[in-house]
Enzyme design. Structure first.
Site, short mmCIF file in Angstrom:
data_model
loop_
_atom_site.label_atom_id
_atom_site.label_comp_id
_atom_site.label_asym_id
_atom_site.label_seq_id
_atom_site.Cartn_x
_atom_site.Cartn_y
_atom_site.Cartn_z
N ALA A 216 -24.43 22.35 -32.78
CA ALA A 216 -23.40 21.33 -33.00
C ALA A 216 -22.09 21.85 -32.43
O ALA A 216 -21.58 22.89 -32.87
CB ALA A 216 -23.24 21.03 -34.48
N GLY B 8 -3.20 29.32 -20.89
CA GLY B 8 -4.35 28.98 -21.71
C GLY B 8 -4.73 30.06 -22.70
O GLY B 8 -5.76 29.98 -23.37
N LYS C 150 -9.86 35.55 -41.23
CA LYS C 150 -10.81 36.63 -40.94
C LYS C 150 -10.69 37.76 -41.96
O LYS C 150 -11.69 38.31 -42.41
CB LYS C 150 -10.55 37.15 -39.52
CG LYS C 150 -10.80 36.11 -38.44
CD LYS C 150 -10.21 36.54 -37.10
CE LYS C 150 -10.42 35.50 -36.02
NZ LYS C 150 -9.61 35.78 -34.80
#
Lengths: 435, 435
Positions: free
Chosen positions: A10, A189, A207
């Site tokens: 997915a 980017g 995290k």
């Protein structure tokens, strides 16, 4: 060879496409190492027709990704959609409820819903794995939860956000200011259009909360991570730190102390001054690194690419190989029911050295005011530098100091004493030294 | 809680004693993480009465350690005796033949007999694990065989011997010569009374051969490791390297190339010049580090203590926890029968930059002779330095040079052209630059 492990994928962004390429390119050796073939049977993403440079025509397509969880021809659901809630969470819940294994790279979802999902996985006898959620391609979850499993972990810390590390490294090597480097990183980017989650430390906090639960056997507690980002760091701070023998890194750090008969979990994401001789000082660019200090292993360091389609896909497929091999430890190394609830630790008693930076009006008495506040709060100053700026004489002047080791609470009191002072042009910046 | 995992421990030296202390001190959390208690039932060592600072009275004792393999109350035999053959091998064979799992820290035994033992383990459905055999407490075997399992590994290399790294680091920081530092290391217990296995690279070669089999899916081939130690390195070499921006490290390096339709395994242990910007350059003292370059993960680095009772015990018990959890991949990540036989690679065609050092008589024509040999062999010199020594004028003079990148065979030819020349006071020293 044993039965094929059948995967539903997915999310077909860069990581999803990376997983497809990796399973194609290295499929032979993956099947050898896994003991059986690993094959994608079905996929789902927002847009079926988008050109991703990969051929998805041989996979079944589902418009509704949660339907992947119900397919008979799927053993493992790989969730690469992202977002702490929404479709990712709906899919994860359905997959585990259907008894399917779940592999995810979604740190936000695990940080917010990991306990619920982990319990669901355990009750269904399903695996839930998330190696790719922390430090990209680095097997940090495995290193901590399995490699260091014999140890009482005394402290875990690391560089957990590549964007921040890239920005700080660039500021360091070019002398440019934060906004300038961030703008360039966005153009290239390397940073998101909305970089808040990265530069304010939220991504690193996600995290860290996973690492802390694994390291200390405590219940996931993302909300208790004290988080400070890097947006207030100036080129001058980096120069001052350098002159003192330090570099600045955004560090996620956690430890667990016993106080009043119970365990207190300390979790912080903040910029730290790291001694140049420390291995983390050499970690530049978008690289990530995780350090675990075990009571028998000593200091273990795991370093590598913290993001990117290749490294992240490598971690996702490592999880799939583990599942194919039957290596499915509990999601947080211990069963969720055995994770200990722990109160957040009070940072006030922690002893640290600190770097303090003030922007002050250039007029008599300002230094006396600052140093008096330090004295009254019991903060002992080790070194101080005042730097005139070559601009207008009304421009504020930078005063930086490093304290001797002392309780964090004392520094906080000093900052309270100075709060609102007309001598200060800006809120003082406090950063700790990594000890 | 599930059944206890029952351990027999052979060898009660520092590591064996460390394992006993670790299982005692961290026993509660180990049982939690393993899902069941891990307990020692029987032990064996040369001398029952020796004072080791630990209480072994609650364990059954066997004078003949191979009898441990036959005990009904033992599930896993932990071999910490050492030595490639002899009692260690006899015990390992008997344990696996009896269907018991084997955990060992014995790199020499696995390097020499790993294929036989691995086949035996597979045929008996037993585990054979050796995390502690490579890089002490660092989960390098796990990181490579599981964490990086999705990757085609392009190259594996690292600092695999703590004694050599300690000596080189000391030479670097103090400017002293090899023999001097070695003597001190022996006096401090950092180097063995007979240091040959360490300083001549044999120990690192044992470890490299294990890493190479895991990384490339090739049959263990310890005999094919080309091994050069550090005993010929002088303080002057370290100074020259430093001036050029390098430090010297004993590196074990392996890669696998396809040539003539088959795979060729390159395995070398030798001192390399490592750029100061490379993470391995910062690895000092007895620390070890392993780097794996995967085609998707990119460069992964694992760093930590390479020896010592605590770190080694940490790795031994991590293996036990994996066994308790049922995580028992094949000993070399692939079943032994699937490991590929590979011919040793011919190093002659490898392209490298090289550091060459000559000790020459201080008289006219010597430089011309050396440079002519370089020219005739097709070696292109990038930089050269000749350093007079402040001693007797009859003392030899040091000439060091760095070549442009070129085939190793060309450098070998140049050395052959110069062999036996009366101008040379010593055999030239050739070290490659880590690229």
């Amino acid at each position: 060879m044993a039965e094929t492990l059948r995967i539903a994928l997915a999310g077909l962004g860069t990581v999803g496409a990376g997983v497809i390429r990796l399973l194609g390119e290295n499929g032979g050796l993956i099947a050898q190492r896994a003991g059986r073939p690993i094959e994608i049977t079905a996929v789902s993403a927002r847009d079926r027709t988008k050109d991703r440079g990969i051929d998805i025509s041989s996979y079944a397509w589902e418009d509704d990704m949660t339907v992947l969880a119900a397919r008979e021809d799927v053993d493992v659901v790989v969730e690469l959609v992202g977002g702490s809630d929404g479709p990712a969470l709906a899919l994860a819940r359905k997959a585990l409820a259907a008894g399917k294994d779940l592999v995810t790279a979604n740190k936000a979802m695990v940080a917010h819903h990991g306990l619920e999902l982990g319990e669901l996985a355990e009750s269904q006898g399903a695996a839930m794995r998330y190696e790719a959620a922390v430090a990209g391609g680095i097997p940090a979850i495995k290193g901590l939860g399995e490699g260091a499993a014999a140890n009482r972990i005394e402290r875990i810390y690391g560089i957990l956000n590549g964007t921040c590390n890239y920005i700080l490294s660039e500021m360091e090597s070019t002398g440019r200011d934060f906004a300038d480097v961030l703008g360039e990183a966005q153009a290239l980017g390397y940073a998101e259009a909305d970089p808040t989650f990265d530069i304010e430390g939220v991504d690193a906090a996600h995290k860290l909360s996973l690492l802390a639960a694994l390291a200390f056997g405590t219940r996931l507690d993302f909300d208790a991570v004290a988080t400070t980002g890097i947006s207030r760091i100036r080129a001058a701070d980096i120069a001052q730190a350098r002159a003192l023998g330090y570099v600045i890194r955004l560090i996620g750090l956690a430890d667990c102390e016993n106080a009043d008969g119970s365990r207190h979990l300390f979790q912080r994401v903040a910029p730290y001054l790291v001694p140049v001789s420390h291995p983390l000082a050499g970690v530049g660019g978008a690289t990530n690194a995780v350090v675990a200090e075990g009571n028998y292993s000593g200091r273990l360091l795991f370093e590598g690419a913290g993001a990117g389609d290749g490294p992240t896909a490598s971690a996702v497929v490592a999880d799939l190989i583990d599942i194919a091999r039957g290596n499915v430890p509990p999601p947080f190394s211990l069963p969720v029911s055995q994770l200990e609830a722990s109160a957040p630790a009070d940072p006030g008693n922690r002893r640290n050295r600190a770097y303090l930076r003030f922007l002050v009006a250039d007029r008599p008495g300002v230094l006396a005011e600052i140093t008096a506040a330090m004295r009254d709060a019991g903060v002992s100053i080790e070194s101080m530098i005042q730097q005139g700026q070559p601009g207008d004489e009304d421009d504020p002047v930078l005063v930086a100091m490093v304290t001797h080791e002392g309780p964090e609470g004392a520094v906080e009191r000093a900052m309270e004493l100075l709060a609102g002072s007309p001598s200060l042009a800006d809120e003082p910046l406090v950063m700790r030294l990594l000890g």
